[in-house]
Design an enzyme around this catalytic site. Structure first.
Site, PDB file in Angstrom:
ATOM      1  N   LYS A 184     -12.493  33.101  26.631  1.00  0.00           N
ATOM      2  CA  LYS A 184     -12.172  32.333  25.429  1.00  0.00           C
ATOM      3  C   LYS A 184     -10.955  31.432  25.711  1.00  0.00           C
ATOM      4  O   LYS A 184     -10.275  31.605  26.725  1.00  0.00           O
ATOM      5  CB  LYS A 184     -11.879  33.280  24.257  1.00  0.00           C
TER       6      LYS A 184
HETATM    7  C1  LIG Z   1     -20.742  35.374  19.843  1.00  0.00           C
HETATM    8  C2  LIG Z   1     -19.914  36.552  20.266  1.00  0.00           C
HETATM    9  N1  LIG Z   1     -19.823  37.600  19.440  1.00  0.00           N
HETATM   10  C3  LIG Z   1     -19.085  38.656  19.752  1.00  0.00           C
HETATM   11  C4  LIG Z   1     -18.382  38.722  20.929  1.00  0.00           C
HETATM   12  C5  LIG Z   1     -17.659  39.981  21.251  1.00  0.00           C
HETATM   13  O1  LIG Z   1     -16.317  39.810  21.516  1.00  0.00           O
HETATM   14  P1  LIG Z   1     -15.583  40.782  22.542  1.00  0.00           P
HETATM   15  O2  LIG Z   1     -16.125  40.531  23.896  1.00  0.00           O
HETATM   16  O3  LIG Z   1     -14.138  40.394  22.387  1.00  0.00           O
HETATM   17  O4  LIG Z   1     -15.836  42.177  22.064  1.00  0.00           O
HETATM   18  C6  LIG Z   1     -18.436  37.633  21.814  1.00  0.00           C
HETATM   19  C7  LIG Z   1     -17.691  37.526  23.054  1.00  0.00           C
HETATM   20  O5  LIG Z   1     -17.497  38.135  23.964  1.00  0.00           O
HETATM   21  C8  LIG Z   1     -19.238  36.530  21.484  1.00  0.00           C
HETATM   22  O6  LIG Z   1     -19.351  35.489  22.328  1.00  0.00           O
END
Ligand SMILES: Cc1ncc(COP(=O)(O)O)c(C=O)c1O
Length: 368
Positions: A184
């Site tokens: 990100k």
């Molecule tokens: C669309 C989407 N939703 C949820 C997530 C989940 O986030 P995390 O990896 O921080 O748990 C991500 C990214 O990794 C994502 O791209």
């Protein structure tokens, strides 16, 4: 052939983070604390959210938002079929059922008509996902949601500071969730944030993320109002996040520039289109995605020239936990195998992107 590898993405840590992390280490207070609170305030200010609640990941942020709304066993939450699997898994973690709805071929985001068809008397929330930072059609989704009295929980994991209709994505639904994972714009290693303007929901989020305690506890004679979890984001991680915020503007500008160069260099080609971003409307590109007829061949062609892409997720209904017949999801079945993220790192130069553009054009010329 590029002189150096051109990454799809590359996180970067600067001097500011070292200094801030050193301060936390010197303080002996590594747990969630004042540094986390500062990070939450910065994100709230940046997005215009009234409240921002830090969590351990984007996934736990989504789970927490749903759980704080009282969603659990017997309930349904509508999730687009083309997203990172975390969106559906977060629903599953509450005990509720993720109900997959098809996506729009042009935007790769939740299709409002498919959403309408997926609603049942058990639907308790709608989770639009802003893929690559491109806003889901929140006007149309909002109309459906309002007509049925169903709250929207935005998955804004890929959409920090991206805007639509004059508001930051993640602040339009009753709650919105961010991710600070390493791919990100800013990262805390792992980390997430729930945004909300709702004071009561904010209270529930705080309790649920920390064992049902309404205030930061001692670990001893604390009063616990409810069952809760441990999703605290430590001062150490928040220090990294605060340091990263110093580069946010320049990174967002670079990501936008990457997209603009692709949009200019890859306009009106046979075999490739860009879903694109509404830059004047305030959308902030995270990754530049493309729809490519011979996607896998292009991906291999670029990789051989040290230019790295990322293929889109498989539609969720094709994954073992969420398996369903393909014919229910024509949009995702069409777009999924064609969608590709071009090299999108904020570390790229104009020359890097132009190199990719030239290689893509060469591939398309030989293919057509
Ligand atoms: C669309 C989407 N939703 C949820 C997530 C989940 O986030 P995390 O990896 O921080 O748990 C991500 C990214 O990794 C994502 O791209």
């Amino acid at each position: 052939m590029s002189e150096r590898p051109i990454p799809w993405w590359a996180p970067k840590i600067g001097d500011g983070e070292y200094a801030l992390v050193r301060d936390v280490l010197a303080s002996d207070y590594l747990n969630e604390g004042e540094v986390t609170t500062r990070f939450e305030r910065e994100i709230a200010t940046l997005t215009g959210a009234k409240h921002a609640v830090a969590t351990t990941s984007g996934t736990t942020a989504l789970f927490l938002a749903l759980a704080a709304l009282g969603i659990g066993h017997g309930d349904e939450v509508i999730v687009p079929d083309l997203t990172f699997i975390a969106s559906a898994n977060a629903v599953k973690l509450t005990g509720a059922t993720p109900v997959l709805a098809d996506v729009d071929r042009a935007t790769l985001n939740l299709c409002p008509e498919a959403l309408e068809r997926a609603i049942t008397p058990r639907t308790r929330a709608i989770m639009p996902v802003h893929v690559s930072g491109r806003a889901a059609d929140l006007a149309a989704i909002g109309t459906v949601a309002k007509a049925h009295g169903i709250p929207i929980v935005e998955d804004a994991a890929e959409a920090l500071t991206s805007r639509a209709g004059g508001k930051s994505l993640g602040t339009i639904g009753v709650a919105g969730c961010l991710s600070f994972s390493p791919n990100k714009t800013i990262t805390t290693g792992q980390g997430g944030m729930v945004l909300t303007d709702d004071d009561a929901l904010h209270g529930r989020l705080r309790e649920l993320k920390d064992h049902g305690r309404p205030v930061r506890g001692t670990g001893g004679d604390d009063v616990h109002h409810s069952v809760g979890f441990n999703f605290k984001l430590t001062n150490l991680q928040a220090a990294v996040g605060l340091g990263q915020l110093a580069y946010l503007r320049e990174r967002l500008d670079r990501q936008k520039r990457n997209y603009e160069l692709y949009a200019r260099g890859l306009a009106e080609l046979d075999g490739l289109t860009l879903p694109g971003f509404n830059l004047t409307g305030g959308e902030a590109p995270l990754w530049t995605d493309a729809i490519v007829e011979r996607r896998d061949a292009l991906d291999r062609f670029l990789a051989a020239r040290r230019m790295h892409c990322r293929r889109f997720w498989f539609p969720l209904h094709t994954q073992a936990p969420y398996r369903q017949p393909d014919d229910r999801f024509p949009g995702a079945m069409w777009a999924g195998p064609r969608a590709l993220w071009l090299p999108s790192a904020f570390t790229l130069t104009d020359q890097d992107v132009e190199c990719v553009v030239a290689a893509v054009r060469e591939f398309l010329k030989s293919a057509n």
